[in-house]
Design a protein around this motif. Structure first.
Motif, PDB file in Angstrom:
ATOM      1  N   GLU A 107      20.947  62.465  -5.773  1.00 52.99           N
ATOM      2  CA  GLU A 107      21.481  61.866  -7.000  1.00 52.99           C
ATOM      3  C   GLU A 107      20.363  61.285  -7.858  1.00 52.99           C
ATOM      4  OE1 GLU A 107      25.898  60.399  -5.504  1.00 52.99           O
ATOM      5  OE2 GLU A 107      24.123  59.223  -4.903  1.00 52.99           O
ATOM      6  N   LYS A 108      19.379  60.660  -7.206  1.00 46.58           N
ATOM      7  CA  LYS A 108      18.230  60.129  -7.947  1.00 46.58           C
ATOM      8  C   LYS A 108      17.458  61.258  -8.627  1.00 46.58           C
ATOM      9  CE  LYS A 108      17.500  56.091  -5.038  1.00 46.58           C
ATOM     10  NZ  LYS A 108      16.603  55.437  -4.078  1.00 46.58           N
ATOM     11  N   ALA A 109      17.269  62.359  -7.911  1.00 50.66           N
ATOM     12  CA  ALA A 109      16.547  63.497  -8.486  1.00 50.66           C
ATOM     13  C   ALA A 109      17.287  64.051  -9.700  1.00 50.66           C
ATOM     14  CB  ALA A 109      16.342  64.578  -7.431  1.00 50.66           C
ATOM     15  N   LEU A 110      18.606  64.181  -9.592  1.00 50.13           N
ATOM     16  CA  LEU A 110      19.401  64.673 -10.717  1.00 50.13           C
ATOM     17  C   LEU A 110      19.318  63.734 -11.927  1.00 50.13           C
ATOM     18  CD1 LEU A 110      22.673  65.999  -9.027  1.00 50.13           C
ATOM     19  CD2 LEU A 110      21.020  67.319 -10.359  1.00 50.13           C
ATOM     20  N   ALA A 111      19.223  62.454 -11.667  1.00 47.61           N
ATOM     21  CA  ALA A 111      19.149  61.462 -12.749  1.00 47.61           C
ATOM     22  C   ALA A 111      17.729  61.263 -13.262  1.00 47.61           C
ATOM     23  CB  ALA A 111      19.722  60.127 -12.260  1.00 47.61           C
ATOM     24  N   GLY A 112      16.749  61.895 -12.603  1.00 51.36           N
ATOM     25  CA  GLY A 112      15.359  61.747 -13.024  1.00 51.36           C
ATOM     26  C   GLY A 112      14.734  60.429 -12.610  1.00 51.36           C
ATOM     27  N   ILE A 113      15.254  59.836 -11.542  1.00 53.94           N
ATOM     28  CA  ILE A 113      14.750  58.554 -11.053  1.00 53.94           C
ATOM     29  C   ILE A 113      13.817  58.819  -9.875  1.00 53.94           C
ATOM     30  CG2 ILE A 113      15.364  56.315 -10.069  1.00 53.94           C
ATOM     31  CD1 ILE A 113      18.130  56.678 -11.468  1.00 53.94           C
ATOM     32  N   SER A 114      12.520  58.744 -10.132  1.00 54.11           N
ATOM     33  CA  SER A 114      11.538  58.953  -9.073  1.00 54.11           C
ATOM     34  C   SER A 114      11.192  57.625  -8.418  1.00 54.11           C
ATOM     35  CB  SER A 114      10.274  59.597  -9.644  1.00 54.11           C
ATOM     36  OG  SER A 114       9.631  58.682 -10.516  1.00 54.11           O
ATOM     37  N   ALA A 115      10.523  57.689  -7.276  1.00 57.53           N
ATOM     38  CA  ALA A 115      10.150  56.473  -6.551  1.00 57.53           C
ATOM     39  C   ALA A 115       9.249  55.562  -7.383  1.00 57.53           C
ATOM     40  CB  ALA A 115       9.449  56.840  -5.247  1.00 57.53           C
ATOM     41  N   GLY A 116       8.438  56.147  -8.269  1.00 62.05           N
ATOM     42  CA  GLY A 116       7.501  55.356  -9.065  1.00 62.05           C
ATOM     43  C   GLY A 116       7.983  55.002 -10.450  1.00 62.05           C
ATOM     44  N   LEU A 117       9.257  55.232 -10.752  1.00 58.09           N
ATOM     45  CA  LEU A 117       9.776  54.927 -12.085  1.00 58.09           C
ATOM     46  C   LEU A 117       9.820  53.419 -12.314  1.00 58.09           C
ATOM     47  CD1 LEU A 117      11.152  55.917 -14.734  1.00 58.09           C
ATOM     48  CD2 LEU A 117      13.334  55.603 -13.543  1.00 58.09           C
ATOM     49  N   VAL A 118       9.195  52.975 -13.397  1.00 59.32           N
ATOM     50  CA  VAL A 118       9.252  51.570 -13.798  1.00 59.32           C
ATOM     51  C   VAL A 118      10.127  51.487 -15.042  1.00 59.32           C
ATOM     52  CG1 VAL A 118       7.951  49.571 -14.607  1.00 59.32           C
ATOM     53  CG2 VAL A 118       6.973  51.052 -12.863  1.00 59.32           C
ATOM     54  N   ARG A 119      11.172  50.709 -14.958  1.00 55.56           N
ATOM     55  CA  ARG A 119      12.093  50.512 -16.081  1.00 55.56           C
ATOM     56  C   ARG A 119      11.789  49.155 -16.700  1.00 55.56           C
ATOM     57  NH1 ARG A 119      18.400  49.423 -15.650  1.00 55.56           N
ATOM     58  NH2 ARG A 119      18.889  49.517 -17.845  1.00 55.56           N
ATOM     59  N   MET A 120      11.702  49.123 -18.031  1.00 56.37           N
ATOM     60  CA  MET A 120      11.372  47.872 -18.721  1.00 56.37           C
ATOM     61  C   MET A 120      12.390  47.575 -19.806  1.00 56.37           C
ATOM     62  SD  MET A 120       7.326  48.254 -19.289  1.00 56.37           S
ATOM     63  CE  MET A 120       6.273  48.715 -17.936  1.00 56.37           C
ATOM     64  N   SER A 121      12.632  46.303 -19.972  1.00 54.41           N
ATOM     65  CA  SER A 121      13.436  45.794 -21.070  1.00 54.41           C
ATOM     66  C   SER A 121      12.545  44.816 -21.822  1.00 54.41           C
ATOM     67  CB  SER A 121      14.680  45.089 -20.529  1.00 54.41           C
ATOM     68  OG  SER A 121      15.362  44.422 -21.575  1.00 54.41           O
ATOM     69  N   ILE A 122      12.060  45.234 -22.990  1.00 53.77           N
ATOM     70  CA  ILE A 122      11.121  44.416 -23.747  1.00 53.77           C
ATOM     71  C   ILE A 122      11.882  43.293 -24.441  1.00 53.77           C
ATOM     72  CG2 ILE A 122       9.328  44.404 -25.531  1.00 53.77           C
ATOM     73  CD1 ILE A 122       8.692  46.133 -23.028  1.00 53.77           C
ATOM     74  N   GLY A 123      11.492  42.067 -24.131  1.00 53.37           N
ATOM     75  CA  GLY A 123      12.145  40.901 -24.709  1.00 53.37           C
ATOM     76  C   GLY A 123      11.718  40.642 -26.143  1.00 53.37           C
ATOM     77  N   TYR A 124      12.281  39.637 -26.741  1.00 50.56           N
ATOM     78  CA  TYR A 124      11.937  39.347 -28.129  1.00 50.56           C
ATOM     79  C   TYR A 124      10.931  38.210 -28.264  1.00 50.56           C
ATOM     80  CZ  TYR A 124      15.725  35.871 -27.708  1.00 50.56           C
ATOM     81  OH  TYR A 124      16.532  34.848 -27.303  1.00 50.56           O
ATOM     82  N   ILE A 125      10.314  37.799 -27.172  1.00 48.26           N
ATOM     83  CA  ILE A 125       9.250  36.801 -27.198  1.00 48.26           C
ATOM     84  C   ILE A 125       7.925  37.536 -27.388  1.00 48.26           C
ATOM     85  CG2 ILE A 125       8.075  34.993 -25.878  1.00 48.26           C
ATOM     86  CD1 ILE A 125      10.959  34.285 -26.613  1.00 48.26           C
ATOM     87  N   GLY A 126       7.131  37.126 -28.360  1.00 46.09           N
ATOM     88  CA  GLY A 126       5.846  37.773 -28.624  1.00 46.09           C
ATOM     89  C   GLY A 126       6.009  38.977 -29.528  1.00 46.09           C
ATOM     90  N   THR A 127       4.868  39.577 -29.864  1.00 45.77           N
ATOM     91  CA  THR A 127       4.880  40.727 -30.769  1.00 45.77           C
ATOM     92  C   THR A 127       4.693  42.017 -29.987  1.00 45.77           C
ATOM     93  OG1 THR A 127       2.475  40.728 -31.109  1.00 45.77           O
ATOM     94  CG2 THR A 127       3.802  39.310 -32.571  1.00 45.77           C
ATOM     95  N   LEU A 128       5.005  43.119 -30.620  1.00 48.61           N
ATOM     96  CA  LEU A 128       4.803  44.431 -30.014  1.00 48.61           C
ATOM     97  C   LEU A 128       3.320  44.637 -29.710  1.00 48.61           C
ATOM     98  CD1 LEU A 128       5.858  47.175 -29.121  1.00 48.61           C
ATOM     99  CD2 LEU A 128       5.658  47.941 -31.489  1.00 48.61           C
ATOM    100  N   GLU A 129       2.456  44.189 -30.602  1.00 48.78           N
ATOM    101  CA  GLU A 129       1.014  44.330 -30.396  1.00 48.78           C
ATOM    102  C   GLU A 129       0.562  43.560 -29.153  1.00 48.78           C
ATOM    103  OE1 GLU A 129       2.434  43.536 -33.366  1.00 48.78           O
ATOM    104  OE2 GLU A 129       2.059  45.443 -34.386  1.00 48.78           O
ATOM    105  N   GLN A 130       1.103  42.358 -28.953  1.00 51.22           N
ATOM    106  CA  GLN A 130       0.761  41.576 -27.756  1.00 51.22           C
ATOM    107  C   GLN A 130       1.204  42.310 -26.490  1.00 51.22           C
ATOM    108  OE1 GLN A 130       2.935  38.070 -28.965  1.00 51.22           O
ATOM    109  NE2 GLN A 130       1.037  36.858 -29.106  1.00 51.22           N
ATOM    110  N   ARG A 131       2.423  42.800 -26.497  1.00 51.42           N
ATOM    111  CA  ARG A 131       2.956  43.496 -25.329  1.00 51.42           C
ATOM    112  C   ARG A 131       2.136  44.747 -25.041  1.00 51.42           C
ATOM    113  NH1 ARG A 131       4.408  39.453 -23.908  1.00 51.42           N
ATOM    114  NH2 ARG A 131       6.455  38.563 -24.221  1.00 51.42           N
ATOM    115  N   TRP A 132       1.800  45.514 -26.076  1.00 54.71           N
ATOM    116  CA  TRP A 132       1.040  46.746 -25.881  1.00 54.71           C
ATOM    117  C   TRP A 132      -0.338  46.431 -25.302  1.00 54.71           C
ATOM    118  CZ3 TRP A 132       2.399  51.422 -25.149  1.00 54.71           C
ATOM    119  CH2 TRP A 132       1.448  52.439 -25.179  1.00 54.71           C
ATOM    120  N   SER A 133      -0.990  45.403 -25.809  1.00 55.49           N
ATOM    121  CA  SER A 133      -2.301  44.990 -25.304  1.00 55.49           C
ATOM    122  C   SER A 133      -2.217  44.583 -23.835  1.00 55.49           C
ATOM    123  CB  SER A 133      -2.849  43.840 -26.145  1.00 55.49           C
ATOM    124  OG  SER A 133      -4.054  43.363 -25.621  1.00 55.49           O
ATOM    125  N   GLN A 134      -1.189  43.836 -23.479  1.00 53.52           N
ATOM    126  CA  GLN A 134      -1.001  43.408 -22.088  1.00 53.52           C
ATOM    127  C   GLN A 134      -0.745  44.613 -21.186  1.00 53.52           C
ATOM    128  OE1 GLN A 134       2.197  40.843 -23.198  1.00 53.52           O
ATOM    129  NE2 GLN A 134       1.036  38.987 -22.711  1.00 53.52           N
TER     130      GLN A 134
END
Length: 94
Positions: A49-76
């Motif tokens: 089921e994970k393979a069908l959904a494209g979920i590999s063991a190394g998949l990192v899922r992120m939810s970018i919050g609204y604290i800080g700027t996009l430039e700050q997050r990208w740099s980090q």
């Protein structure tokens, strides 16, 4: 990230070295959050089921919050990836 170990190392660096965000299972929060989906939010799925959904063991899922700027997050994010690419850092356990 190819493997769960590498995904966890990336998230460790993002959380502790760059203060990019927090490791979490639930991604509903105003701060930036991240999880290794294969072993957390999708752990109830079998390997097929994970393979069908494209979920590999190394998949990192992120939810970018609204604290800080996009430039700050990208740099980090770039800083954490750079640390992972450093062979000394890659061979050390957190």
């Amino acid at each position: 990230m190819e493997t769960e170990e590498r995904a966890n190392r990336l998230m460790h660096h993002l959380q502790n070295s760059t203060q990019f965000g927090l490791m979490a299972v639930s991604l509903g929060y105003y701060e930036t959050l991240m999880s290794c989906s294969g072993s957390s939010t999708s752990s109830e799925l079998n390997d097929g089921e994970k393979a069908l959904a494209g979920i590999s063991a190394g998949l990192v899922r992120m939810s970018i919050g609204y604290i800080g700027t996009l430039e700050q997050r990208w740099s980090q994010f770039e800083k954490a990836l750079s640390r992972l690419q450093d062979s000394a850092s890659f061979n050390n356990k957190y």
